[in-house]
Scaffold this active site. Structure first.
Site, PDB file in Angstrom:
ATOM      1  N   GLU A 144      25.516  74.552  48.524  1.00 50.95           N
ATOM      2  CA  GLU A 144      25.782  73.592  47.408  1.00 50.95           C
ATOM      3  C   GLU A 144      27.017  73.706  46.600  1.00 50.95           C
ATOM      4  O   GLU A 144      27.566  74.830  46.382  1.00 50.95           O
ATOM      5  CB  GLU A 144      24.612  73.393  46.530  1.00 50.95           C
ATOM      6  CG  GLU A 144      23.780  72.352  46.662  1.00 50.95           C
ATOM      7  CD  GLU A 144      24.081  70.796  46.521  1.00 50.95           C
ATOM      8  OE1 GLU A 144      25.351  70.461  46.541  1.00 50.95           O
ATOM      9  OE2 GLU A 144      23.119  69.928  46.365  1.00 50.95           O
ATOM     10  N   ARG A 203      37.293  63.478  44.629  1.00 49.20           N
ATOM     11  CA  ARG A 203      36.756  64.680  45.473  1.00 49.20           C
ATOM     12  C   ARG A 203      37.921  65.602  46.136  1.00 49.20           C
ATOM     13  O   ARG A 203      37.946  66.711  46.249  1.00 49.20           O
ATOM     14  CB  ARG A 203      36.237  64.451  46.612  1.00 49.20           C
ATOM     15  CG  ARG A 203      34.632  63.583  46.064  1.00 49.20           C
ATOM     16  CD  ARG A 203      34.092  63.637  47.655  1.00 49.20           C
ATOM     17  NE  ARG A 203      32.927  62.614  47.363  1.00 49.20           N
ATOM     18  CZ  ARG A 203      31.707  62.773  46.937  1.00 49.20           C
ATOM     19  NH1 ARG A 203      31.393  63.836  46.642  1.00 49.20           N
ATOM     20  NH2 ARG A 203      30.582  61.748  46.977  1.00 49.20           N
ATOM     21  N   LYS A 222      24.401  74.586  36.868  1.00 46.47           N
ATOM     22  CA  LYS A 222      24.236  73.966  35.437  1.00 46.47           C
ATOM     23  C   LYS A 222      22.739  74.500  35.311  1.00 46.47           C
ATOM     24  O   LYS A 222      21.805  73.776  35.167  1.00 46.47           O
ATOM     25  CB  LYS A 222      24.348  72.503  35.555  1.00 46.47           C
ATOM     26  CG  LYS A 222      25.609  71.978  35.708  1.00 46.47           C
ATOM     27  CD  LYS A 222      25.663  70.539  35.417  1.00 46.47           C
ATOM     28  CE  LYS A 222      26.981  69.956  35.644  1.00 46.47           C
ATOM     29  NZ  LYS A 222      26.996  68.244  35.570  1.00 46.47           N
ATOM     30  N   ASP A 276      22.113  71.097  39.572  1.00 49.87           N
ATOM     31  CA  ASP A 276      21.869  70.191  38.285  1.00 49.87           C
ATOM     32  C   ASP A 276      20.473  70.371  38.113  1.00 49.87           C
ATOM     33  O   ASP A 276      20.007  71.360  37.415  1.00 49.87           O
ATOM     34  CB  ASP A 276      22.566  68.757  38.575  1.00 49.87           C
ATOM     35  CG  ASP A 276      22.729  68.103  37.069  1.00 49.87           C
ATOM     36  OD1 ASP A 276      21.762  68.139  36.196  1.00 49.87           O
ATOM     37  OD2 ASP A 276      23.625  67.505  36.752  1.00 49.87           O
ATOM     38  N   PHE A 334      30.448  67.210  32.729  1.00 42.23           N
ATOM     39  CA  PHE A 334      30.585  66.538  33.848  1.00 42.23           C
ATOM     40  C   PHE A 334      31.898  66.974  34.728  1.00 42.23           C
ATOM     41  O   PHE A 334      33.022  67.125  33.921  1.00 42.23           O
ATOM     42  CB  PHE A 334      30.721  65.045  33.615  1.00 42.23           C
ATOM     43  CG  PHE A 334      30.722  64.267  35.070  1.00 42.23           C
ATOM     44  CD1 PHE A 334      29.655  64.009  35.690  1.00 42.23           C
ATOM     45  CD2 PHE A 334      31.882  63.773  35.754  1.00 42.23           C
ATOM     46  CE1 PHE A 334      29.463  63.396  37.004  1.00 42.23           C
ATOM     47  CE2 PHE A 334      31.952  62.996  36.790  1.00 42.23           C
ATOM     48  CZ  PHE A 334      30.622  62.961  37.346  1.00 42.23           C
ATOM     49  N   GLY A 372      29.458  66.390  48.680  1.00 40.89           N
ATOM     50  CA  GLY A 372      30.275  67.647  47.654  1.00 40.89           C
ATOM     51  C   GLY A 372      30.410  68.853  47.990  1.00 40.89           C
ATOM     52  O   GLY A 372      31.445  69.451  47.680  1.00 40.89           O
TER      53      GLY A 372
HETATM   54  P1  IMP Z   1      20.445  67.573  41.458  1.00 40.70           P
HETATM   55  O1  IMP Z   1      19.574  67.370  42.515  1.00 40.70           O
HETATM   56  O2  IMP Z   1      20.180  67.201  40.083  1.00 40.70           O
HETATM   57  O3  IMP Z   1      20.589  69.230  41.427  1.00 40.70           O
HETATM   58  O4  IMP Z   1      22.054  67.065  41.847  1.00 40.70           O
HETATM   59  C1  IMP Z   1      22.916  67.958  42.396  1.00 40.70           C
HETATM   60  C2  IMP Z   1      24.059  67.169  42.942  1.00 40.70           C
HETATM   61  O5  IMP Z   1      24.469  66.222  41.783  1.00 40.70           O
HETATM   62  C3  IMP Z   1      25.046  67.671  43.243  1.00 40.70           C
HETATM   63  O6  IMP Z   1      25.240  68.175  44.508  1.00 40.70           O
HETATM   64  C4  IMP Z   1      26.445  67.023  42.837  1.00 40.70           C
HETATM   65  O7  IMP Z   1      26.623  66.180  44.069  1.00 40.70           O
HETATM   66  C5  IMP Z   1      25.903  66.083  41.812  1.00 40.70           C
HETATM   67  N1  IMP Z   1      26.321  66.594  40.459  1.00 40.70           N
HETATM   68  C6  IMP Z   1      25.727  67.544  39.721  1.00 40.70           C
HETATM   69  N2  IMP Z   1      26.680  67.583  38.504  1.00 40.70           N
HETATM   70  C7  IMP Z   1      27.851  66.953  38.853  1.00 40.70           C
HETATM   71  C8  IMP Z   1      28.936  66.713  38.135  1.00 40.70           C
HETATM   72  O8  IMP Z   1      29.144  67.513  37.102  1.00 40.70           O
HETATM   73  N3  IMP Z   1      30.060  66.153  38.967  1.00 40.70           N
HETATM   74  C9  IMP Z   1      29.902  65.532  39.946  1.00 40.70           C
HETATM   75  N4  IMP Z   1      28.639  65.594  40.689  1.00 40.70           N
HETATM   76  C10 IMP Z   1      27.545  66.195  40.163  1.00 40.70           C
HETATM   77 MG    MG Z   2      26.286  67.783  46.101  1.00 42.81          MG
END
Ligand code: IMP
Ligand code: MG
Length: 179
Positions: free
Chosen positions: A101, A167, A133, A105, A154, A46
Protein backbone atom coordinates in the site's frame (compact mmCIF):
# COMPACT_ATOMS: atom_id res chain seq x y z
CA UNK A 1 2.04 24.70 -4.09
CA UNK A 2 -1.53 25.51 -5.05
CA UNK A 3 -4.07 23.12 -6.57
CA UNK A 4 -7.78 23.85 -7.12
CA UNK A 5 -7.66 26.80 -4.69
CA UNK A 6 -6.13 24.60 -2.02
CA UNK A 7 -2.70 25.25 -0.52
CA UNK A 8 -0.20 22.43 -0.11
CA UNK A 9 3.24 22.32 1.49
CA UNK A 10 5.95 19.90 0.49
CA UNK A 11 5.87 16.95 2.85
CA UNK A 12 8.36 14.46 1.37
CA UNK A 13 10.90 15.13 -1.38
CA UNK A 14 11.79 12.56 -4.03
CA UNK A 15 14.97 11.82 -2.09
CA UNK A 16 13.07 11.32 1.16
CA UNK A 17 10.62 8.94 -0.54
CA UNK A 18 13.56 7.06 -2.02
CA UNK A 19 15.20 6.77 1.41
CA UNK A 20 11.98 5.39 2.93
CA UNK A 21 11.78 2.80 0.15
CA UNK A 22 15.43 1.85 0.75
CA UNK A 23 14.63 1.24 4.43
CA UNK A 24 11.55 -0.84 3.59
CA UNK A 25 13.53 -2.94 1.12
CA UNK A 26 16.40 -3.55 3.56
CA UNK A 27 13.95 -4.98 6.10
CA UNK A 28 12.15 -7.11 3.52
CA UNK A 29 15.43 -8.38 2.07
CA UNK A 30 16.51 -9.36 5.60
CA UNK A 31 13.36 -11.41 6.14
CA UNK A 32 13.27 -13.39 2.89
CA UNK A 33 15.84 -15.55 1.13
CA UNK A 34 17.04 -15.14 -2.44
CA UNK A 35 15.02 -18.19 -3.52
CA UNK A 36 11.84 -17.36 -1.62
CA UNK A 37 8.89 -16.86 -3.94
CA UNK A 38 7.36 -13.51 -3.04
CA UNK A 39 4.09 -12.30 -4.54
CA UNK A 40 3.75 -8.54 -4.16
CA UNK A 41 0.08 -7.59 -4.29
CA UNK A 42 -0.31 -3.88 -5.01
CA UNK A 43 -3.52 -2.05 -4.18
CA UNK A 44 -4.62 0.06 -7.14
CA UNK A 45 -4.55 2.76 -7.98
CA UNK A 46 -2.44 4.52 -5.38
CA UNK A 47 0.23 1.89 -4.79
CA UNK A 48 1.44 1.50 -8.37
CA UNK A 49 4.52 3.70 -7.90
CA UNK A 50 5.46 2.10 -4.59
CA UNK A 51 5.16 -1.29 -6.30
CA UNK A 52 7.43 -0.25 -9.16
CA UNK A 53 10.04 1.32 -6.89
CA UNK A 54 9.96 -1.35 -4.15
CA UNK A 55 10.10 -4.23 -6.63
CA UNK A 56 13.41 -3.03 -8.03
CA UNK A 57 14.97 -3.04 -4.56
CA UNK A 58 14.06 -6.64 -3.66
CA UNK A 59 16.42 -9.60 -4.06
CA UNK A 60 14.07 -12.57 -3.84
CA UNK A 61 12.13 -14.33 -6.59
CA UNK A 62 9.42 -11.67 -6.97
CA UNK A 63 6.17 -11.79 -8.91
CA UNK A 64 3.51 -9.08 -8.91
CA UNK A 65 -0.28 -8.84 -8.90
CA UNK A 66 -2.65 -5.92 -8.49
CA UNK A 67 -6.03 -5.67 -6.81
CA UNK A 68 -8.54 -2.87 -6.84
CA UNK A 69 -11.17 -2.33 -4.19
CA UNK A 70 -14.16 -0.11 -3.72
CA UNK A 71 -15.22 1.26 -0.35
CA UNK A 72 -18.93 2.00 -0.04
CA UNK A 73 -19.88 5.01 2.03
CA UNK A 74 -17.18 6.44 4.27
CA UNK A 75 -19.52 8.50 6.45
CA UNK A 76 -19.38 8.27 10.23
CA UNK A 77 -22.44 6.04 10.50
CA UNK A 78 -21.70 3.76 7.57
CA UNK A 79 -19.75 0.55 7.97
CA UNK A 80 -17.50 1.41 4.98
CA UNK A 81 -17.96 -1.97 3.34
CA UNK A 82 -15.14 -2.94 0.97
CA UNK A 83 -15.71 -4.96 -2.19
CA UNK A 84 -13.41 -6.23 -4.94
CA UNK A 85 -13.27 -4.39 -8.28
CA UNK A 86 -10.30 -6.38 -9.60
CA UNK A 87 -8.99 -9.62 -8.13
CA UNK A 88 -5.65 -11.43 -8.54
CA UNK A 89 -5.22 -14.18 -11.13
CA UNK A 90 -2.30 -16.00 -9.44
CA UNK A 91 -2.49 -18.96 -7.06
CA UNK A 92 -0.98 -17.75 -3.77
CA UNK A 93 -0.26 -21.26 -2.44
CA UNK A 94 3.49 -21.80 -2.09
CA UNK A 95 4.19 -18.08 -2.12
CA UNK A 96 4.96 -15.45 0.46
CA UNK A 97 2.40 -12.71 -0.10
CA UNK A 98 3.23 -9.09 0.72
CA UNK A 99 0.36 -6.65 0.27
CA UNK A 100 1.74 -3.28 -0.82
CA UNK A 101 0.00 0.00 0.00
CA UNK A 102 1.06 3.61 -0.35
CA UNK A 103 -0.91 4.67 2.73
CA UNK A 104 -3.12 3.07 5.39
CA UNK A 105 -5.94 5.15 6.86
CA UNK A 106 -8.93 3.46 8.54
CA UNK A 107 -7.40 0.07 7.75
CA UNK A 108 -10.64 -1.18 6.18
CA UNK A 109 -9.13 -1.84 2.75
CA UNK A 110 -6.20 -3.79 4.16
CA UNK A 111 -8.21 -5.77 6.69
CA UNK A 112 -10.50 -6.89 3.89
CA UNK A 113 -7.62 -7.80 1.55
CA UNK A 114 -5.57 -9.46 4.27
CA UNK A 115 -8.42 -11.75 5.34
CA UNK A 116 -9.31 -12.53 1.76
CA UNK A 117 -5.77 -13.38 0.63
CA UNK A 118 -5.03 -15.30 3.82
CA UNK A 119 -8.00 -17.59 3.22
CA UNK A 120 -6.37 -18.61 -0.09
CA UNK A 121 -3.54 -20.26 1.92
CA UNK A 122 -0.29 -18.48 1.04
CA UNK A 123 2.93 -19.65 2.75
CA UNK A 124 2.87 -16.39 4.67
CA UNK A 125 1.24 -13.00 4.39
CA UNK A 126 2.55 -9.59 5.38
CA UNK A 127 1.75 -5.94 4.76
CA UNK A 128 4.12 -3.22 3.55
CA UNK A 129 3.12 0.43 3.37
CA UNK A 130 5.03 3.59 2.53
CA UNK A 131 2.94 5.73 4.89
CA UNK A 132 0.75 4.88 7.87
CA UNK A 133 -1.88 7.16 9.47
CA UNK A 134 -1.95 5.00 12.59
CA UNK A 135 -4.12 7.43 14.56
CA UNK A 136 -6.94 7.05 12.00
CA UNK A 137 -7.39 3.30 12.40
CA UNK A 138 -11.02 2.10 12.65
CA UNK A 139 -10.36 -1.62 12.31
CA UNK A 140 -7.44 -3.51 13.78
CA UNK A 141 -4.75 -4.07 11.20
CA UNK A 142 -1.00 -3.59 11.52
CA UNK A 143 1.57 -3.30 8.76
CA UNK A 144 4.75 -5.40 9.11
CA UNK A 145 6.83 -2.92 7.11
CA UNK A 146 6.10 0.80 7.57
CA UNK A 147 8.05 3.52 5.76
CA UNK A 148 6.83 6.40 7.91
CA UNK A 149 4.06 6.98 10.45
CA UNK A 150 2.23 10.22 9.56
CA UNK A 151 -0.27 12.49 11.32
CA UNK A 152 -3.85 12.81 10.17
CA UNK A 153 -3.48 15.08 7.14
CA UNK A 154 -4.45 14.91 3.49
CA UNK A 155 -1.56 13.97 1.22
CA UNK A 156 -1.19 14.07 -2.56
CA UNK A 157 1.45 13.04 -5.08
CA UNK A 158 3.53 9.91 -5.72
CA UNK A 159 0.36 7.92 -6.48
CA UNK A 160 -1.82 9.64 -3.87
CA UNK A 161 -4.73 11.46 -5.47
CA UNK A 162 -7.04 14.37 -4.90
CA UNK A 163 -10.19 13.35 -6.79
CA UNK A 164 -8.08 11.31 -9.24
CA UNK A 165 -5.63 14.15 -9.85
CA UNK A 166 -2.06 14.83 -8.70
CA UNK A 167 -0.92 11.18 -8.67
CA UNK A 168 1.85 12.20 -11.08
CA UNK A 169 3.61 14.59 -8.69
CA UNK A 170 7.03 13.10 -7.92
CA UNK A 171 6.99 14.44 -4.35
CA UNK A 172 4.33 14.15 -1.64
CA UNK A 173 2.53 17.31 -0.55
CA UNK A 174 0.26 17.92 2.47
CA UNK A 175 -2.89 20.03 2.48
CA UNK A 176 -2.24 23.13 4.58
CA UNK A 177 -5.77 24.01 5.64
CA UNK A 178 -8.46 21.32 5.43
CA UNK A 179 -11.55 22.73 3.70
P1 IMP B 1 -8.43 2.83 4.32
O1 IMP B 1 -9.25 1.66 3.86
O2 IMP B 1 -9.28 3.84 5.07
O3 IMP B 1 -7.22 2.44 5.12
O4 IMP B 1 -8.03 3.61 3.02
C1 IMP B 1 -6.79 3.54 2.46
C2 IMP B 1 -6.84 4.20 1.11
O5 IMP B 1 -7.41 5.52 1.18
C3 IMP B 1 -5.43 4.41 0.60
O6 IMP B 1 -4.96 3.29 -0.10
C4 IMP B 1 -5.58 5.62 -0.27
O7 IMP B 1 -5.98 5.22 -1.57
C5 IMP B 1 -6.68 6.42 0.38
N1 IMP B 1 -6.10 7.49 1.21
C6 IMP B 1 -5.94 7.49 2.54
N2 IMP B 1 -5.38 8.64 2.97
C7 IMP B 1 -5.15 9.37 1.86
C8 IMP B 1 -4.57 10.70 1.62
O8 IMP B 1 -4.12 11.41 2.54
N3 IMP B 1 -4.51 11.11 0.34
C9 IMP B 1 -4.97 10.36 -0.71
N4 IMP B 1 -5.51 9.14 -0.54
C10 IMP B 1 -5.60 8.66 0.73
MG1 MG C 1 -4.38 2.88 -1.90
Amino acid sequence: MQFDDRQFRKFLSEQEISDLLDDLAVKINEDYGINDKILLVGVLKGAFLVMADLLRRLHSDVDIEFVRTLTHGKTINSPGTVTMLKDIATDVRGRHVIIVEEIIDSGRTLKFLYDRLKSANPLSIKIATLLDKQSKRVVKVEADYVGKVVDDQFLIGYGLDLEEKCRNLPEIHALKYPN
